[in-house]
Structures are given as C-alpha cells and as structure tokens.
Design an enzyme around this catalytic site. Structure first.
Site, PDB file in Angstrom:
ATOM      1  N   THR A  13       0.818  -1.210   0.000  1.00 38.63           N
ATOM      2  CA  THR A  13       0.000   0.000   0.000  1.00 38.63           C
ATOM      3  C   THR A  13       0.856   1.266   0.000  1.00 38.63           C
ATOM      4  OG1 THR A  13      -0.175  -0.518   2.347  1.00 38.63           O
ATOM      5  CG2 THR A  13      -2.154  -0.802   1.031  1.00 38.63           C
ATOM      6  N   ASP A 126       0.169  -9.281  12.065  1.00 41.46           N
ATOM      7  CA  ASP A 126      -0.147  -9.518  10.646  1.00 41.46           C
ATOM      8  C   ASP A 126       0.617 -10.723  10.108  1.00 41.46           C
ATOM      9  OD1 ASP A 126      -1.480  -9.071   8.267  1.00 41.46           O
ATOM     10  OD2 ASP A 126      -0.047  -7.583   7.539  1.00 41.46           O
TER      11      ASP A 126
END
Length: 288
Positions: A13, A126
C-alpha cells in the site's frame, strides 16, 4: 546512493520492494522504497516498522541494515530473502502441501521469531505466509512489521482492524479490543495447518463468514465453554450451533503430538491458547 535497484519484487500500500545491490560491497539486498507524501509526511506504518525492527535482532526476524532518506522517499535496506512462504509452498509443495518434517522445521522457526517479539513486548499482528520470508539456506524470518505494536501495561485497547482476515483470531473477529500475544499464536496455528495441506485453514469472505468457518471446524463456543463471549460486540446468540470436528481426519500427515500442538494454538478462548515459549517446549519438536 550506495545501492542500485536490480528488479522489482513487489509492492504494498505504501511501498515498492526491489532486489538491489550494494555498489561498494556487491552484496545483494532487498530495498523497500516508501513514498513520503508532501502533506502527510512519513507513513506511521513505516515509522513503526523502522523503530521496532531496529530493536528486534534475531535469526528468525528480517534484519534491517540501513535507512536512507531523501526529500520524498525513504529507503529501508533489508537482507535479501529468496521467497515468501506462500511462493515457497507453491513452488516446492505437493499442490502447496509441504512434507511433515519441513512443516515442523518452519513452524519451529516461526515460533522462535514470534516468541522473541513477545518477550520484547511486541505483537506482530499480521502473520501470514506472504509475510514470512525464506532464504536459500532454508531460514524462515518474520517480515513486514508495519502493523506491529508494542504491548503496553496495562493491555492497550487496540483497533480490531488487524491481521488479514484468514489468519485473524476469533476474539478479534468478535470485536474484542483487549488482546495480547495470543492473536499471533492463532495465526501461527493457521499457518502450520496451511503448510500441511497447501490450503488456507479458514478462507472466509467477510468477518461473519470467517467466524462461521472457524466454528464449523472447532465447534460453536458458548458462555459455558468461553465465559464472557456473549459480551463481545460481534457476538450473536443466533450463531448456528456446530460440533467440533476431528482434526486427525483433516490433517492425516500430523502425528498425535503435532495435532496436540495445533489444538493448543487454535483454542477459541484466547486465555487458553498456548504461548510461543510453551509451544517451543512442546514434545512435537523433540521427536524426529
């Protein structure tokens, strides 16, 4: 600039990742180039990743060797790793499934890395096959600490928008905002299972679907089996009632010890999940 870019490895991102080379030493490295927005400045994920990775030095955690900054770019220099675990499974696995000895080896390395994080009061938040990197020597290392957090005392109220859906713990899916190292252990269990079968254990399409997939396998929890569950924001008394399935049937390549460890990591109630340190002491790792 002492580094030249050789080829693009991927993009996220807020960053592009390249294979690179140190012009002076010839060393092959990974370069994570982060765009700095003129208005917003350096992304908080990048600041977090840099500060945590400078502290976390361990053989099973990616090492950050340098940070270079220009006016509109930030470049992080990491050791170069050949593949992520997902690509490794696709390349060398039997339809993605790895041999039992390799599942054990990678699970142990993953637990060593995450236990070190937890000892240093860091949650990764994550963990997924794409964030675990493997080099040509078969060493597995945790990468991408962009969502990681330091654990405060007392337990901070964290956001529940963490961890890619498929590896997200049921307590987080149910809206619990008080969580600890147990959320990473759940993810380790999901990854261990995926290495054995070549398929994600719980591939849900949204939050509720993800929960129901978990309940279908492990049984629907009740206030008796998980005291306090009915108080969690996303809990519904109308959840379908499923009975727990036999994991031995689903994972024929795991011996009884391997199944026992998997069950301990995939306990629905977070307080009952094993810790990284306890998991490393498990008898499964003492057998060939």
């Amino acid at each position: 600039m002492n580094y030249q870019r050789l080829e693009k490895l991927g993009e996220g991102t807020y960053a592009h990742v390249y294979k690179g080379q140190n012009r002076v030493t010839g060393e092959i490295v990974a370069l994570k180039v982060i765009r700095i927005d003129a208005d917003e400045g350096t992304p908080s994920t990048a600041i977090r990743e840099i500060s945590l990775m400078k502290e976390l030095r361990h053989p099973n955690i990616m090492s950050l060797s340098d940070v270079l900054q220009t006016e509109n770019k930030l470049m992080l220099v990491f050791e170069y790793m050949e593949k992520d675990l997902k690509k490794y499974m696709d390349t060398y696995g039997n339809q993605g499934a790895l041999p039992p000895s390799q599942v054990k080896n990678f699970t142990q390395q993953l637990l060593k890395g995450i236990s070190f994080c937890h000892e240093n009061r860091v949650l990764h938040r994550d963990l997924k096959p794409q964030n675990l990197l493997i080099n040509s020597r078969g060493e597995l290392k945790l990468a991408d600490f962009g969502l990681a957090r330091s654990i405060g005392i007392p337990v901070n109220t964290f956001s529940n928008e963490v961890v890619t859906l498929w590896y997200r713990a049921p307590d987080v899916l149910l809206g619990s905002r008080v969580y600890s190292t147990s959320i990473d252990i759940w993810s380790v269990g999901c990854i261990m299972a995926e290495m054995a079968t070549g398929r994600p254990l719980f591939a849900g399409s949204n939050n509720e679907d993800q929960l129901l997939k978990i309940f279908r396998l492990l049984g629907t929890p009740t206030e008796q089996s998980w005291p306090g569950i009915s108080l969690l924001p996303e809990y519904k008394p109308t959840f379908p009632i499923y009975k727990a399935q036999d994991l031995a049937y689903l994972f024929p390549t795991f011996d009884p010890l391997g199944l026992d460890l998997l069950r301990r990591m995939l306990r629905l109630q977070p307080e009952l999940r094993t810790t990284g340190q306890d998991a490393l002491q498990h008898a499964w790792f003492l057998t060939a």
